[in-house]
Motif scaffolding. Structure first.
Motif, PDB file in Angstrom:
ATOM      1  N   ILE A   1      22.265  -4.837 -14.928  1.00  0.00           N
ATOM      2  CA  ILE A   1      22.504  -5.735 -16.056  1.00  0.00           C
ATOM      3  C   ILE A   1      21.173  -5.966 -16.767  1.00  0.00           C
ATOM      4  CG2 ILE A   1      23.371  -7.986 -16.793  1.00  0.00           C
ATOM      5  CD1 ILE A   1      25.489  -6.183 -15.460  1.00  0.00           C
ATOM      6  N   LEU A   2      21.145  -5.605 -18.039  1.00  0.00           N
ATOM      7  CA  LEU A   2      19.906  -5.672 -18.814  1.00  0.00           C
ATOM      8  C   LEU A   2      20.009  -6.704 -19.925  1.00  0.00           C
ATOM      9  CD1 LEU A   2      19.546  -1.814 -19.256  1.00  0.00           C
ATOM     10  CD2 LEU A   2      18.300  -3.239 -17.622  1.00  0.00           C
ATOM     11  N   PRO A   3      18.892  -7.338 -20.286  1.00  0.00           N
ATOM     12  CA  PRO A   3      18.915  -8.220 -21.461  1.00  0.00           C
ATOM     13  C   PRO A   3      18.986  -7.364 -22.726  1.00  0.00           C
ATOM     14  CG  PRO A   3      16.698  -8.079 -20.542  1.00  0.00           C
ATOM     15  CD  PRO A   3      17.594  -7.308 -19.613  1.00  0.00           C
ATOM     16  N   VAL A   4      19.410  -7.975 -23.790  1.00  0.00           N
ATOM     17  CA  VAL A   4      19.478  -7.281 -25.071  1.00  0.00           C
ATOM     18  C   VAL A   4      18.161  -7.524 -25.791  1.00  0.00           C
ATOM     19  CG1 VAL A   4      20.719  -7.079 -27.253  1.00  0.00           C
ATOM     20  CG2 VAL A   4      21.970  -7.573 -25.153  1.00  0.00           C
ATOM     21  N   ALA A   5      17.512  -6.435 -26.220  1.00  0.00           N
ATOM     22  CA  ALA A   5      16.204  -6.518 -26.884  1.00  0.00           C
ATOM     23  C   ALA A   5      16.331  -7.129 -28.275  1.00  0.00           C
ATOM     24  CB  ALA A   5      15.584  -5.134 -26.967  1.00  0.00           C
ATOM     25  N   GLY A   6      15.211  -7.594 -28.805  1.00  0.00           N
ATOM     26  CA  GLY A   6      15.136  -8.307 -30.088  1.00  0.00           C
ATOM     27  C   GLY A   6      15.950  -7.737 -31.231  1.00  0.00           C
ATOM     28  N   PRO A   7      15.682  -6.499 -31.685  1.00  0.00           N
ATOM     29  CA  PRO A   7      16.434  -5.974 -32.837  1.00  0.00           C
ATOM     30  C   PRO A   7      17.930  -5.855 -32.552  1.00  0.00           C
ATOM     31  CG  PRO A   7      14.509  -4.600 -32.371  1.00  0.00           C
ATOM     32  CD  PRO A   7      14.612  -5.592 -31.267  1.00  0.00           C
ATOM     33  N   GLU A   8      18.255  -5.469 -31.338  1.00  0.00           N
ATOM     34  CA  GLU A   8      19.667  -5.336 -30.982  1.00  0.00           C
ATOM     35  C   GLU A   8      20.325  -6.712 -30.909  1.00  0.00           C
ATOM     36  OE1 GLU A   8      22.843  -2.739 -30.260  1.00  0.00           O
ATOM     37  OE2 GLU A   8      20.814  -2.325 -30.903  1.00  0.00           O
ATOM     38  N   ALA A   9      19.605  -7.691 -30.387  1.00  0.00           N
ATOM     39  CA  ALA A   9      20.124  -9.067 -30.338  1.00  0.00           C
ATOM     40  C   ALA A   9      20.357  -9.591 -31.749  1.00  0.00           C
ATOM     41  CB  ALA A   9      19.163  -9.969 -29.581  1.00  0.00           C
ATOM     42  N   ALA A  10      19.435  -9.279 -32.659  1.00  0.00           N
ATOM     43  CA  ALA A  10      19.587  -9.715 -34.056  1.00  0.00           C
ATOM     44  C   ALA A  10      20.812  -9.061 -34.689  1.00  0.00           C
ATOM     45  CB  ALA A  10      18.322  -9.378 -34.849  1.00  0.00           C
TER      46      ALA A  10
ATOM     47  N   MET B   1      28.947  -6.835 -23.748  1.00  0.00           N
ATOM     48  CA  MET B   1      29.026  -6.676 -22.296  1.00  0.00           C
ATOM     49  C   MET B   1      28.631  -5.258 -21.893  1.00  0.00           C
ATOM     50  SD  MET B   1      32.561  -8.727 -21.507  1.00  0.00           S
ATOM     51  CE  MET B   1      32.693  -8.103 -19.856  1.00  0.00           C
ATOM     52  N   GLU B   2      29.142  -4.302 -22.622  1.00  0.00           N
ATOM     53  CA  GLU B   2      28.828  -2.909 -22.325  1.00  0.00           C
ATOM     54  C   GLU B   2      27.339  -2.632 -22.529  1.00  0.00           C
ATOM     55  OE1 GLU B   2      31.012   1.335 -23.069  1.00  0.00           O
ATOM     56  OE2 GLU B   2      31.158  -0.177 -24.642  1.00  0.00           O
ATOM     57  N   LYS B   3      26.784  -3.169 -23.593  1.00  0.00           N
ATOM     58  CA  LYS B   3      25.350  -2.996 -23.877  1.00  0.00           C
ATOM     59  C   LYS B   3      24.503  -3.587 -22.748  1.00  0.00           C
ATOM     60  CE  LYS B   3      22.131  -1.789 -26.791  1.00  0.00           C
ATOM     61  NZ  LYS B   3      21.898  -0.395 -27.076  1.00  0.00           N
ATOM     62  N   ARG B   4      24.940  -4.717 -22.197  1.00  0.00           N
ATOM     63  CA  ARG B   4      24.203  -5.361 -21.105  1.00  0.00           C
ATOM     64  C   ARG B   4      24.336  -4.589 -19.791  1.00  0.00           C
ATOM     65  NH1 ARG B   4      23.218 -11.000 -20.709  1.00  0.00           N
ATOM     66  NH2 ARG B   4      21.912 -10.169 -19.063  1.00  0.00           N
ATOM     67  N   GLY B   5      25.403  -3.785 -19.650  1.00  0.00           N
ATOM     68  CA  GLY B   5      25.569  -2.992 -18.439  1.00  0.00           C
ATOM     69  C   GLY B   5      26.773  -3.354 -17.595  1.00  0.00           C
ATOM     70  N   TYR B   6      27.646  -4.212 -18.121  1.00  0.00           N
ATOM     71  CA  TYR B   6      28.861  -4.550 -17.387  1.00  0.00           C
ATOM     72  C   TYR B   6      29.867  -3.411 -17.527  1.00  0.00           C
ATOM     73  CZ  TYR B   6      27.280  -9.365 -16.906  1.00  0.00           C
ATOM     74  OH  TYR B   6      26.572 -10.488 -16.568  1.00  0.00           O
ATOM     75  N   PRO B   7      30.541  -3.056 -16.422  1.00  0.00           N
ATOM     76  CA  PRO B   7      31.574  -2.019 -16.516  1.00  0.00           C
ATOM     77  C   PRO B   7      32.762  -2.533 -17.333  1.00  0.00           C
ATOM     78  CG  PRO B   7      31.197  -2.682 -14.219  1.00  0.00           C
ATOM     79  CD  PRO B   7      30.349  -3.544 -15.083  1.00  0.00           C
ATOM     80  N   MET B   8      33.418  -1.635 -18.028  1.00  0.00           N
ATOM     81  CA  MET B   8      34.513  -2.029 -18.904  1.00  0.00           C
ATOM     82  C   MET B   8      35.874  -1.706 -18.310  1.00  0.00           C
ATOM     83  SD  MET B   8      33.482  -3.540 -21.648  1.00  0.00           S
ATOM     84  CE  MET B   8      32.463  -4.456 -20.546  1.00  0.00           C
ATOM     85  N   GLY B   9      36.089  -2.061 -17.059  1.00  0.00           N
ATOM     86  CA  GLY B   9      37.387  -1.864 -16.412  1.00  0.00           C
ATOM     87  C   GLY B   9      38.408  -2.821 -16.997  1.00  0.00           C
ATOM     88  N   ASP B  10      39.406  -3.151 -16.204  1.00  0.00           N
ATOM     89  CA  ASP B  10      40.445  -4.062 -16.682  1.00  0.00           C
ATOM     90  C   ASP B  10      39.870  -5.470 -16.877  1.00  0.00           C
ATOM     91  OD1 ASP B  10      40.183  -5.070 -14.112  1.00  0.00           O
ATOM     92  OD2 ASP B  10      42.262  -4.778 -13.554  1.00  0.00           O
ATOM     93  N   PHE B  11      40.634  -6.314 -17.539  1.00  0.00           N
ATOM     94  CA  PHE B  11      40.143  -7.648 -17.891  1.00  0.00           C
ATOM     95  C   PHE B  11      39.726  -8.455 -16.671  1.00  0.00           C
ATOM     96  CE2 PHE B  11      40.904 -12.187 -18.252  1.00  0.00           C
ATOM     97  CZ  PHE B  11      39.949 -12.493 -19.200  1.00  0.00           C
ATOM     98  N   GLU B  12      40.567  -8.494 -15.633  1.00  0.00           N
ATOM     99  CA  GLU B  12      40.250  -9.317 -14.457  1.00  0.00           C
ATOM    100  C   GLU B  12      38.959  -8.858 -13.798  1.00  0.00           C
ATOM    101  OE1 GLU B  12      41.183 -12.223 -13.194  1.00  0.00           O
ATOM    102  OE2 GLU B  12      42.470 -12.368 -14.952  1.00  0.00           O
ATOM    103  N   ARG B  13      38.726  -7.578 -13.784  1.00  0.00           N
ATOM    104  CA  ARG B  13      37.483  -7.047 -13.198  1.00  0.00           C
ATOM    105  C   ARG B  13      36.286  -7.483 -14.044  1.00  0.00           C
ATOM    106  NH1 ARG B  13      36.845  -2.868  -9.311  1.00  0.00           N
ATOM    107  NH2 ARG B  13      34.629  -2.563  -9.029  1.00  0.00           N
ATOM    108  N   ARG B  14      36.419  -7.396 -15.371  1.00  0.00           N
ATOM    109  CA  ARG B  14      35.324  -7.832 -16.267  1.00  0.00           C
ATOM    110  C   ARG B  14      35.058  -9.319 -16.078  1.00  0.00           C
ATOM    111  NH1 ARG B  14      38.295  -5.051 -20.106  1.00  0.00           N
ATOM    112  NH2 ARG B  14      38.803  -6.967 -21.196  1.00  0.00           N
ATOM    113  N   ALA B  15      36.127 -10.108 -16.048  1.00  0.00           N
ATOM    114  CA  ALA B  15      35.968 -11.558 -15.878  1.00  0.00           C
ATOM    115  C   ALA B  15      35.326 -11.863 -14.534  1.00  0.00           C
ATOM    116  CB  ALA B  15      37.317 -12.263 -16.003  1.00  0.00           C
ATOM    117  N   GLY B  16      35.734 -11.157 -13.495  1.00  0.00           N
ATOM    118  CA  GLY B  16      35.136 -11.353 -12.169  1.00  0.00           C
ATOM    119  C   GLY B  16      33.655 -11.023 -12.167  1.00  0.00           C
TER     120      GLY B  16
END
Length: 196
Positions: free
Chosen positions: A74-83, A115-130
């Motif tokens: 899980i990565l932070p979003v850098a300045g230009p991308e955050a903007a 979420m995807e940019k930060r590194g979270y997997p994009m499975g089903d909703f319950e998995r993302r929420a978990g």
């Protein structure tokens, strides 16, 4: 013979006391682990325990989430991308009055993209929420509420006020994921650091 009997009783008593100490230590450890999980996950702890029907099952699920998320990068979003994300949010929010249904869909998509940019997997909703609940337990309820409203909207049963609430819920998660801080909080934090 009597000394053997009294020695046997002493050994039995020692084993019983040792067993009681071990059982007590085990219960203390379990209670400590439960408290740690309750503190980390907040309301998500109660929701998971209630949903799974027992404290043991709920805590096992929460521990599994922690282990799964530990393996993620899980990565932070850098300045230009955050903007860019911030500007995209402002733009979609400005379109709400003209197209509330479309904005809810866009808000969900933007949150998923973040979420995807930060590194979270994009499975089903319950998995993302978990997965989100591990690092952001205070806003995962917002995510669940927003998703519920989005589903009702797809079924044609959500009104404009509910759509507004969905956008507010998505915004809380968005800010948390983007790690947005209010300027006042930053100034106060800077003053505290300077005072030390």
């Amino acid at each position: 013979m009597e000394t053997i009997d009294s020695q046997t009783w002493i050994i039995i008593a020692a084993i019983v006391v040792l067993g009681a100490v071990v059982v007590g230590a085990w219960f203390f450890y379990q209670k400590k682990q439960s408290n740690k999980l309750q503190e980390r996950f907040g309301p998500e702890y109660d929701r998971t325990v209630n949903e799974l029907g027992s404290r043991t099952k709920g805590e096992t699920e929460l521990k599994a989430r922690e282990k799964r998320v530990e393996r993620l990068d899980i990565l932070p979003v850098a300045g230009p991308e955050a903007a860019r994300f911030t500007e995209a949010w402002r733009a979609l929010q400005s379109r709400f009055v003209d197209n509330p249904k479309g904005v809810v869909v866009e808000a969900e998509q933007l949150v998923r993209e973040l979420m995807e940019k930060r590194g979270y997997p994009m499975g089903d909703f319950e998995r993302r929420a978990g997965d989100i609940s591990v690092d952001h337990p205070d806003v995962v309820a917002n995510y669940r509420s927003a998703q519920s409203i989005a589903v009702r909207d797809q079924q044609g049963t959500a009104d404009t006020e509910e759509l507004r609430k969905a956008v507010v819920h998505y915004r809380a998660l968005f800010d948390e994921l983007l790690e947005v801080r209010e300027p006042k909080q930053e100034v106060i934090a800077e003053k505290r650091v300077a005072a030390r």
